[in-house]
Motif scaffolding. Structure first.
Motif, PDB file in Angstrom:
ATOM      1  N   PRO A  43      32.503  26.010  28.231  1.00 44.06           N
ATOM      2  CA  PRO A  43      33.473  26.417  29.251  1.00 44.06           C
ATOM      3  C   PRO A  43      33.990  27.825  28.981  1.00 44.06           C
ATOM      4  N   PRO A  44      34.426  28.533  30.013  1.00 42.70           N
ATOM      5  CA  PRO A  44      35.044  29.845  29.793  1.00 42.70           C
ATOM      6  C   PRO A  44      36.403  29.706  29.126  1.00 42.70           C
ATOM      7  N   LYS A  45      37.097  30.819  28.949  1.00 43.32           N
ATOM      8  CA  LYS A  45      38.298  30.863  28.117  1.00 43.32           C
ATOM      9  C   LYS A  45      39.378  29.893  28.569  1.00 43.32           C
ATOM     10  N   ASN A  46      39.597  29.772  29.861  1.00 50.36           N
ATOM     11  CA  ASN A  46      40.595  28.839  30.387  1.00 50.36           C
ATOM     12  C   ASN A  46      40.141  28.366  31.763  1.00 50.36           C
ATOM     13  N   ALA A  47      40.920  27.439  32.336  1.00 51.41           N
ATOM     14  CA  ALA A  47      40.527  26.870  33.630  1.00 51.41           C
ATOM     15  C   ALA A  47      40.457  27.933  34.719  1.00 51.41           C
ATOM     16  N   SER A  48      41.331  28.936  34.645  1.00 53.11           N
ATOM     17  CA  SER A  48      41.339  29.995  35.657  1.00 53.11           C
ATOM     18  C   SER A  48      40.118  30.898  35.549  1.00 53.11           C
ATOM     19  N   SER A  49      39.442  30.876  34.393  1.00 55.66           N
ATOM     20  CA  SER A  49      38.272  31.735  34.211  1.00 55.66           C
ATOM     21  C   SER A  49      37.041  31.202  34.925  1.00 55.66           C
ATOM     22  N   ALA A  50      37.047  29.926  35.300  1.00 56.87           N
ATOM     23  CA  ALA A  50      35.955  29.381  36.124  1.00 56.87           C
ATOM     24  C   ALA A  50      36.212  29.821  37.554  1.00 56.87           C
ATOM     25  N   ARG A  51      35.524  30.861  37.999  1.00 50.16           N
ATOM     26  CA  ARG A  51      35.904  31.534  39.244  1.00 50.16           C
ATOM     27  C   ARG A  51      34.676  32.190  39.863  1.00 50.16           C
ATOM     28  N   VAL A  52      34.881  32.819  41.003  1.00 53.91           N
ATOM     29  CA  VAL A  52      33.863  33.687  41.578  1.00 53.91           C
ATOM     30  C   VAL A  52      34.301  35.126  41.341  1.00 53.91           C
ATOM     31  N   VAL A  53      33.350  35.960  40.993  1.00 53.53           N
ATOM     32  CA  VAL A  53      33.630  37.363  40.673  1.00 53.53           C
ATOM     33  C   VAL A  53      33.048  38.229  41.777  1.00 53.53           C
ATOM     34  N   PHE A  54      33.903  39.011  42.416  1.00 47.74           N
ATOM     35  CA  PHE A  54      33.469  39.882  43.514  1.00 47.74           C
ATOM     36  C   PHE A  54      32.930  41.192  42.955  1.00 47.74           C
ATOM     37  N   MET A  55      31.948  41.771  43.660  1.00 47.29           N
ATOM     38  CA  MET A  55      31.267  42.971  43.184  1.00 47.29           C
ATOM     39  C   MET A  55      31.170  44.010  44.290  1.00 47.29           C
ATOM     40  N   PRO A  56      31.136  45.286  43.906  1.00 52.15           N
ATOM     41  CA  PRO A  56      30.924  46.346  44.913  1.00 52.15           C
ATOM     42  C   PRO A  56      29.477  46.343  45.386  1.00 52.15           C
ATOM     43  N   PRO A  57      29.195  46.947  46.523  1.00 51.30           N
ATOM     44  CA  PRO A  57      27.837  46.903  47.097  1.00 51.30           C
ATOM     45  C   PRO A  57      26.752  47.452  46.184  1.00 51.30           C
ATOM     46  N   PHE A  58      27.037  48.507  45.418  1.00 47.43           N
ATOM     47  CA  PHE A  58      25.976  49.075  44.591  1.00 47.43           C
ATOM     48  C   PHE A  58      25.513  48.078  43.527  1.00 47.43           C
TER      49      PHE A  58
END
Length: 525
Positions: free
Chosen positions: A258-273
């Motif tokens: 698991p990641p560091k905490n429950a909030s770390s299980a997430r979706v990560v947004f990225m810029p177009p490039f």
């Protein structure tokens, strides 16, 4: 009822505890009457205190014994357990192993802390916090009445060592660092850390199935889709921990968890490039994990830092040099000499691997490597059942290993590591755009920070925040690249000319053969 127990020339006071068993007071008495009075008095205190009664002898337990008992009852994550063992082994047990748990005082702990190395100040603070936790557990077990260091904070050394702040870098610097990496996957690791704020362990754990996942938000009956990286709640982080071996010592244990905490299980947004770069990367990348090593294995932190450190910190140049011949090269040179002198003639059968291994005092695999190289050069023919000397006129030089020249690099951002990207992303979101800072809820969700309380429960990420973030990161990227960079020319960088560094800084060796006539070097592998 309490009673006096004779032990040689003295008496001990024995009293009945709440569970029906008998305890013994730590004091010794010269007469039976004094011991009986003390035992009765202790039983009276037990009746008045009830379950809050503290064992008078509990405070005499050595700290080392209680710490071992307490550690055995913990079920924390391996990383936490490993850190606690380190603090106990390195700081607390050498100083307090035989100290009674009821014998601690805050002034004495401060006195000890001041004698430690100023460079270890952070670890000493953590050790004191762990000591307080262990003593608080002793209160819960009715072994001591109070914890003298509870909620106490050590102010540190009067002359603290110069603290090295976490190094962060501007996008232009990070782009230059990324261009020095050895493979496209390594370059993307640097860029993902800088422009998304993901942790090192999260980046290493990204699987193909969780990369460029479509995340759809529906607003006013319209769907808005973003390509994101999804961090799995069960396998979203790559962990490197230590565990004790049965025979003593510790070993490194790696696993997906698991990641560091429950909030770390997430979706990560990225810029177009970044979305575009990852799409192109996945087309040619043959491995399951997007940011693995070239062989498909996951990085160890030390190996990764050996790759990243020269790119950020700079490195001195190393001229090309010839390495001493290895055993198989000595064997190959000897067989080649026999062919050139006519000791071994064309079409003549060579000795078997076993015979040659015995003659050269080498393993069969070593001899086989020499035979394979000679066959590749046309000296030997291994196509039949037995190896024979080829009839061709091939006369290669003896095999030589040469370390190619390494170009010197000037420092770009000394000390920068992937975690510095999180610092920059947080700062960039605070600085914001023309509308101001990005909402706090978006900042915490993007970085995987816990957001508790009413605000954390009732505040959600809105479409506008996502668009502002991706546009902000894209703008910083475009400002960080030069006009002549590969992105401006719509082409990928050429990784084939980069020097590969593997292992503990060892450079990839290139096998060359030396021409017997001129002494020149040419590549053969």
């Amino acid at each position: 009822m309490g009673y006096a127990e004779k032990r040689g020339k003295i008496y001990r006071a024995r009293y009945k505890k709440l569970d029906g068993t008998y305890g013994t007071l730590p004091d010794k008495y010269g007469t039976k009457r004094l011991a009986k009075v003390a035992a009765d008095a202790e039983e009276e205190r037990i009746k008045q205190a009830g379950l809050a009664h503290v064992d008078p002898r509990g405070g005499l337990m050595p700290f080392g014994e209680w710490a071992a008992e307490w550690m055995g009852a913990q079920t924390k994550r391996p990383a936490t357990t490993s850190r606690r063992r380190y603090l106990l082994r390195t700081y607390l047990l050498p100083q307090y192993e035989y100290t009674p748990i009821g014998g601690f005082s805050w002034p004495e702990v401060v006195k000890w802390a001041k004698t430690t190395d100023p460079a270890s100040e952070v670890s000493i603070r953590q050790a004191i916090s762990l000591l307080s936790t262990i003593l608080t557990a002793a209160i819960d077990e009715k072994k001591i009445k109070t914890n003298p260091i509870f909620r106490r904070r050590w102010d540190g050394h009067a002359q603290p060592a110069d603290a090295t702040p976490r190094v962060w870098a501007h996008p232009a610097e990070v782009v230059q660092i990324s261009e020095r990496m050895q493979t496209e996957a390594e370059e993307l690791m640097v860029l993902v850390a800088q422009f998304t704020g993901m942790r090192y362990g999260e980046i290493c754990a990204v699987h193909r199935t969780n990369c460029l996942v479509e995340e759809t938000l529906r607003v006013n009956h319209r769907s808005h889709t973003f390509r994101v990286i999804r961090i799995d709640p069960k396998t979203g982080a790559w962990h490197e921990d230590t565990e004790e071996k049965e025979e003593g010592g510790e070993r490194v244990v790696t696993y997906l968890g698991p990641p560091k905490n429950a909030s770390s299980a997430r979706v990560v947004f990225m810029p177009p490039f970044l979305v575009e770069r990852l799409e192109r990367h996945l087309v040619s990348w043959p491995h399951e994990f997007v940011f693995s090593t070239p062989s498909g294995t996951k990085w160890l932190r030390t190996n990764w830092n050996e790759r990243l450190a020269p790119a950020a910190d700079g490195r001195p140049g190393v001229p090309a040099k010839e390495m001493p011949p290895t055993k198989w090269q000595v064997i190959a040179a000897d067989i080649l000499g026999q062919v050139e002198r006519g000791t071994l003639r064309p079409h003549e059968v060579t000795p078997t691997l076993v015979e040659q291994a015995r003659a050269y005092e080498a393993g069969r695999a070593t001899v086989q490597k020499a035979v394979n190289w000679l066959a590749a050069q046309g000296v030997l023919d291994t196509s039949g059942r037995r190896t024979i000397v080829a009839a061709g006129p091939a006369h290669p030089g003896a095999p030589v290993t040469v370390v190619p020249e390494v170009e010197s690099w000037e420092p770009i951002a000394p000390g920068w590591r992937l975690h510095g990207g999180r610092h920059w992303v947080k700062s960039a979101m605070e600085d914001g755009d023309e509308l101001g800072a990005l909402p706090v809820v978006f900042q915490r969700r993007q970085l995987g920070h816990e957001f508790k309380g009413i605000d954390g429960r009732y505040t959600h990420i809105m479409l506008q925040s996502i668009k502002r973030f991706t546009a902000l990161m894209q703008r910083h990227w475009e400002e960080g690249i030069s006009p002549t960079d590969w992105a401006a020319q719509d082409r990928l960088p050429d990784f084939s000319q980069r020097v590969e560094i593997t292992g503990s800084g060892a450079r990839r060796m290139k096998l060359v053969r030396r021409s017997g006539a001129t002494g020149a070097h040419s590549s053969v592998g």
